[in-house]
Design a protein around this motif. Sequence first.
Motif, short mmCIF file in Angstrom:
data_model
loop_
_atom_site.label_atom_id
_atom_site.label_comp_id
_atom_site.label_asym_id
_atom_site.label_seq_id
_atom_site.Cartn_x
_atom_site.Cartn_y
_atom_site.Cartn_z
N LEU A 77 -45.35 -5.17 24.82
CA LEU A 77 -45.41 -6.55 24.35
C LEU A 77 -46.00 -6.62 22.94
O LEU A 77 -45.48 -7.34 22.08
N GLU A 78 -47.04 -5.87 22.69
CA GLU A 78 -47.65 -5.86 21.35
C GLU A 78 -46.68 -5.31 20.32
O GLU A 78 -46.60 -5.81 19.19
N ALA A 79 -45.94 -4.26 20.68
CA ALA A 79 -44.97 -3.67 19.76
C ALA A 79 -43.85 -4.65 19.45
O ALA A 79 -43.44 -4.81 18.28
N ALA A 80 -43.37 -5.34 20.47
CA ALA A 80 -42.30 -6.32 20.27
C ALA A 80 -42.79 -7.50 19.44
O ALA A 80 -42.08 -7.99 18.56
N THR A 81 -44.01 -7.93 19.70
CA THR A 81 -44.59 -9.05 18.95
C THR A 81 -44.73 -8.69 17.47
O THR A 81 -44.40 -9.49 16.58
N THR A 82 -45.21 -7.49 17.20
CA THR A 82 -45.35 -7.02 15.82
C THR A 82 -44.01 -6.97 15.11
O THR A 82 -43.88 -7.37 13.95
N GLN A 83 -42.99 -6.53 15.83
CA GLN A 83 -41.65 -6.45 15.25
C GLN A 83 -41.12 -7.83 14.89
O GLN A 83 -40.53 -8.04 13.81
N ILE A 84 -41.34 -8.80 15.77
CA ILE A 84 -40.89 -10.16 15.51
C ILE A 84 -41.64 -10.76 14.32
O ILE A 84 -41.06 -11.43 13.46
N ARG A 85 -42.95 -10.54 14.24
CA ARG A 85 -43.74 -11.03 13.11
C ARG A 85 -43.23 -10.47 11.80
O ARG A 85 -43.08 -11.20 10.81
N HIS A 86 -42.94 -9.17 11.78
CA HIS A 86 -42.43 -8.55 10.55
C HIS A 86 -41.07 -9.12 10.17
O HIS A 86 -40.79 -9.32 8.98
N TRP A 107 -40.02 -12.14 10.76
CA TRP A 107 -40.25 -13.47 10.19
C TRP A 107 -40.84 -13.39 8.78
O TRP A 107 -40.47 -14.16 7.89
N GLU A 108 -41.75 -12.47 8.58
CA GLU A 108 -42.33 -12.30 7.25
C GLU A 108 -41.26 -11.93 6.22
O GLU A 108 -41.26 -12.42 5.08
N LYS A 109 -40.34 -11.09 6.63
CA LYS A 109 -39.24 -10.70 5.76
C LYS A 109 -38.32 -11.89 5.48
O LYS A 109 -37.87 -12.10 4.34
N ARG A 110 -38.05 -12.68 6.52
CA ARG A 110 -37.19 -13.86 6.37
C ARG A 110 -37.83 -14.88 5.43
O ARG A 110 -37.17 -15.45 4.55
N ILE A 111 -39.13 -15.11 5.58
CA ILE A 111 -39.84 -16.07 4.73
C ILE A 111 -39.85 -15.61 3.28
O ILE A 111 -39.66 -16.40 2.35
#
Length: 305
Positions: free
Chosen positions: A56-65, A67-71
């Motif tokens: 879950l932590e790995a997947a959450t980190t991937q999603i955050r990254h 979004w950061e790239k999209r922003i």
Amino acid sequence: MTQPVMVVLDTDLKSPQPAFEKAKQLAAARGTSLVIAVNGYCSAMVRAVGYDKQRLEAATTQIRHAWEKRIASLAHGMTCSAHVLWEKREIDALRDIILQFNPAVLVVHTSAESGLRRHLFTPRDWQLIRKAPCDVLCIHSQPWQNPPSLLLAVDPETGKDEVDSLSVKVTTQAQAIAQQLDGSLKVCHVMDAVDDSLVLLMGEALSEFSGSLEDIKESQKAVFRRFASGQGFGSDQLVMLEGAVAPTLSHYCKDNDVDLLIVGTVHRKLPERLLLGATAEAVITRASCDVLVVKPDDFQTPWKS
């Protein structure tokens, strides 16, 4: 310190994000910083990963990254403060970050839900209008014209100081935004339609009542003209309409290519909202243009109670 503009992104990573484009334009026009918030929580991903904490932590980190790239791609080098939130209930995450940054205005893409579904599930834009301690700009997908056309809707004929003060505040906000965006501004008052038979009944029931329907209308028009003149509007900027507020404003905005409608709102308790509805929410539901909802100075957010 100048209050920032805050934008809430749609939770679809690949969506066009029209709220971001207009928030960026507004922040640049106001000369303020831009704060970006998005709730990255993905219930489908959480269900797929299950209770394995490491996965879950790995997947959450991937999603955050992601979004950061999209922003970063949306910002095109513009300096902004980006915050990828992670809460099952989005409004809880938004509450905390809004209270933290205290924005002057919150920009959000308005919901396209049907009327019944909006009433049953209370979409994000309605919740922010009711609870956020700042003004809320609800936008649609179409870009603003250059220069944009703005319409201010006021109701100065109340005899109540607190509502009059809101009309003045909404007017000040509208004039400032029109200047910042180099747009044209008109001010509008919608007179509720009055049935002739009701006027006759009032005359029969109240001996002191001797006014006709036209007298009532002229009185409202005179109050509106005095208010508008006192706020610096010329006669060519005045618009007087008659009918139910929400559909009448919606039709006028559509027929006259209005980009941004500015209205005020007052806090209603739940029973009042259910019985009477809120004008600002009704306008947003019907209007095809963007709507800025201005809060009164004494607005009390339930988030701080």
